[in-house]
Design a protein around this motif. Sequence first.
Motif, PDB file in Angstrom:
ATOM      1  N   ASP A   1       3.939  20.673  55.375  1.00  0.00           N
ATOM      2  CA  ASP A   1       3.247  21.199  54.032  1.00  0.00           C
ATOM      3  C   ASP A   1       1.646  21.187  54.321  1.00  0.00           C
ATOM      4  O   ASP A   1       1.239  20.893  55.297  1.00  0.00           O
ATOM      5  CB  ASP A   1       3.882  20.306  52.974  1.00  0.00           C
ATOM      6  CG  ASP A   1       3.393  18.860  52.868  1.00  0.00           C
ATOM      7  OD1 ASP A   1       2.382  18.622  53.843  1.00  0.00           O
ATOM      8  OD2 ASP A   1       3.805  18.146  52.241  1.00  0.00           O
TER       9      ASP A   1
ATOM     10  N   ASN B   1      -0.279  19.148  53.626  1.00  0.00           N
ATOM     11  CA  ASN B   1      -0.946  17.895  53.745  1.00  0.00           C
ATOM     12  C   ASN B   1      -0.297  17.483  55.103  1.00  0.00           C
ATOM     13  O   ASN B   1      -0.677  16.312  55.524  1.00  0.00           O
ATOM     14  CB  ASN B   1      -0.364  16.828  52.782  1.00  0.00           C
ATOM     15  CG  ASN B   1      -1.082  17.218  51.399  1.00  0.00           C
ATOM     16  OD1 ASN B   1      -2.205  17.437  51.355  1.00  0.00           O
ATOM     17  ND2 ASN B   1      -0.209  16.930  50.444  1.00  0.00           N
TER      18      ASN B   1
ATOM     19  N   THR C   1       3.738  26.027  44.938  1.00  0.00           N
ATOM     20  CA  THR C   1       2.217  26.024  44.770  1.00  0.00           C
ATOM     21  C   THR C   1       1.611  27.477  44.900  1.00  0.00           C
ATOM     22  O   THR C   1       0.540  27.598  45.569  1.00  0.00           O
ATOM     23  CB  THR C   1       1.678  24.939  45.624  1.00  0.00           C
ATOM     24  OG1 THR C   1       2.029  25.352  47.137  1.00  0.00           O
ATOM     25  CG2 THR C   1       2.183  23.729  45.458  1.00  0.00           C
TER      26      THR C   1
ATOM     27  N   GLY D   1       0.469  29.600  42.696  1.00  0.00           N
ATOM     28  CA  GLY D   1      -0.447  30.022  41.767  1.00  0.00           C
ATOM     29  C   GLY D   1       0.166  31.150  40.743  1.00  0.00           C
ATOM     30  O   GLY D   1      -0.411  31.349  39.540  1.00  0.00           O
TER      31      GLY D   1
ATOM     32  N   SER E   1       2.225  31.841  37.585  1.00  0.00           N
ATOM     33  CA  SER E   1       2.578  31.232  36.199  1.00  0.00           C
ATOM     34  C   SER E   1       3.911  31.111  36.038  1.00  0.00           C
ATOM     35  O   SER E   1       4.643  31.851  36.780  1.00  0.00           O
ATOM     36  CB  SER E   1       1.683  31.699  35.190  1.00  0.00           C
ATOM     37  OG  SER E   1       2.263  33.155  34.954  1.00  0.00           O
TER      38      SER E   1
ATOM     39  N   GLY F   1      -4.133  29.958  38.848  1.00  0.00           N
ATOM     40  CA  GLY F   1      -4.797  28.828  39.729  1.00  0.00           C
ATOM     41  C   GLY F   1      -4.883  29.300  41.463  1.00  0.00           C
ATOM     42  O   GLY F   1      -3.981  30.361  41.768  1.00  0.00           O
TER      43      GLY F   1
ATOM     44  N   GLY G   1      -1.836  27.114  46.231  1.00  0.00           N
ATOM     45  CA  GLY G   1      -1.829  25.442  46.865  1.00  0.00           C
ATOM     46  C   GLY G   1      -2.551  24.535  46.251  1.00  0.00           C
ATOM     47  O   GLY G   1      -2.528  23.277  46.545  1.00  0.00           O
ATOM     48  N   GLU G   2      -3.251  24.909  45.191  1.00  0.00           N
ATOM     49  CA  GLU G   2      -4.241  24.075  44.305  1.00  0.00           C
ATOM     50  C   GLU G   2      -3.471  23.040  43.540  1.00  0.00           C
ATOM     51  O   GLU G   2      -3.854  21.681  43.641  1.00  0.00           O
ATOM     52  CB  GLU G   2      -4.870  24.798  43.159  1.00  0.00           C
ATOM     53  CG  GLU G   2      -5.710  24.202  42.254  1.00  0.00           C
ATOM     54  CD  GLU G   2      -6.458  24.900  41.444  1.00  0.00           C
ATOM     55  OE1 GLU G   2      -7.496  25.416  41.486  1.00  0.00           O
ATOM     56  OE2 GLU G   2      -5.917  25.284  40.116  1.00  0.00           O
ATOM     57  N   ARG G   3      -1.995  23.303  43.080  1.00  0.00           N
ATOM     58  CA  ARG G   3      -1.370  22.247  42.160  1.00  0.00           C
ATOM     59  C   ARG G   3       0.125  22.774  42.178  1.00  0.00           C
ATOM     60  O   ARG G   3       0.109  24.145  42.366  1.00  0.00           O
ATOM     61  CB  ARG G   3      -2.095  21.885  41.036  1.00  0.00           C
ATOM     62  CG  ARG G   3      -2.127  22.798  39.837  1.00  0.00           C
ATOM     63  CD  ARG G   3      -2.710  22.308  38.569  1.00  0.00           C
ATOM     64  NE  ARG G   3      -2.814  23.239  37.689  1.00  0.00           N
ATOM     65  CZ  ARG G   3      -2.255  23.009  36.436  1.00  0.00           C
ATOM     66  NH1 ARG G   3      -1.436  22.121  36.189  1.00  0.00           N
ATOM     67  NH2 ARG G   3      -2.246  24.265  35.519  1.00  0.00           N
ATOM     68  N   HIS G   4       0.793  22.040  41.878  1.00  0.00           N
ATOM     69  CA  HIS G   4       2.407  22.431  41.717  1.00  0.00           C
ATOM     70  C   HIS G   4       2.558  23.033  40.291  1.00  0.00           C
ATOM     71  O   HIS G   4       2.016  22.489  39.385  1.00  0.00           O
ATOM     72  CB  HIS G   4       3.265  21.321  41.882  1.00  0.00           C
ATOM     73  CG  HIS G   4       4.848  21.441  41.466  1.00  0.00           C
ATOM     74  ND1 HIS G   4       5.278  21.305  40.343  1.00  0.00           N
ATOM     75  CD2 HIS G   4       5.646  22.023  42.344  1.00  0.00           C
ATOM     76  CE1 HIS G   4       6.503  21.697  40.274  1.00  0.00           C
ATOM     77  NE2 HIS G   4       6.844  21.922  41.381  1.00  0.00           N
ATOM     78  N   ARG G   5       3.078  24.162  40.196  1.00  0.00           N
ATOM     79  CA  ARG G   5       3.344  24.990  38.796  1.00  0.00           C
ATOM     80  C   ARG G   5       4.852  25.439  39.203  1.00  0.00           C
ATOM     81  O   ARG G   5       4.831  26.195  40.221  1.00  0.00           O
ATOM     82  CB  ARG G   5       2.708  26.013  38.413  1.00  0.00           C
ATOM     83  CG  ARG G   5       1.121  25.489  38.267  1.00  0.00           C
ATOM     84  CD  ARG G   5       0.485  26.613  37.928  1.00  0.00           C
ATOM     85  NE  ARG G   5      -1.053  26.451  37.605  1.00  0.00           N
ATOM     86  CZ  ARG G   5      -1.928  26.233  38.274  1.00  0.00           C
ATOM     87  NH1 ARG G   5      -1.691  26.300  39.826  1.00  0.00           N
ATOM     88  NH2 ARG G   5      -3.082  25.828  38.198  1.00  0.00           N
TER      89      ARG G   5
END
Length: 90
Positions: free
Chosen positions: A28, A30, A42, A44, A46, A78, A81-85
């Motif tokens: 992933d 990380n 991730t 971006g 919506s 977003g 990769g910025e945050r989970h949606r």
Amino acid sequence: MERTKAPGSAYAVVRGDEVAHRRTWGSDGNGAPITSRTPNQTSGISVREGLERSDRGDNESGGVERRARSLVGVPLSGAPGERHRYSAAA
């Protein structure tokens, strides 16, 4: 993955209510290994944009390509990769 520069990938084949086969590769964002529990949401995209596209069934030849092309130009909520949606299209 090499061609698209994706760090990892996962897939599952579903028959009815059963997962017939699944496989994962890579890591992933990380550096942790991709597993069947890794969130791959991730992009971006919506929830609304994802649902608008996932609610349209297309099981004809070329359906996956048409679905992917429908995402061109979709406004992102977003940075990827910025945050989970959750997105049904991602």
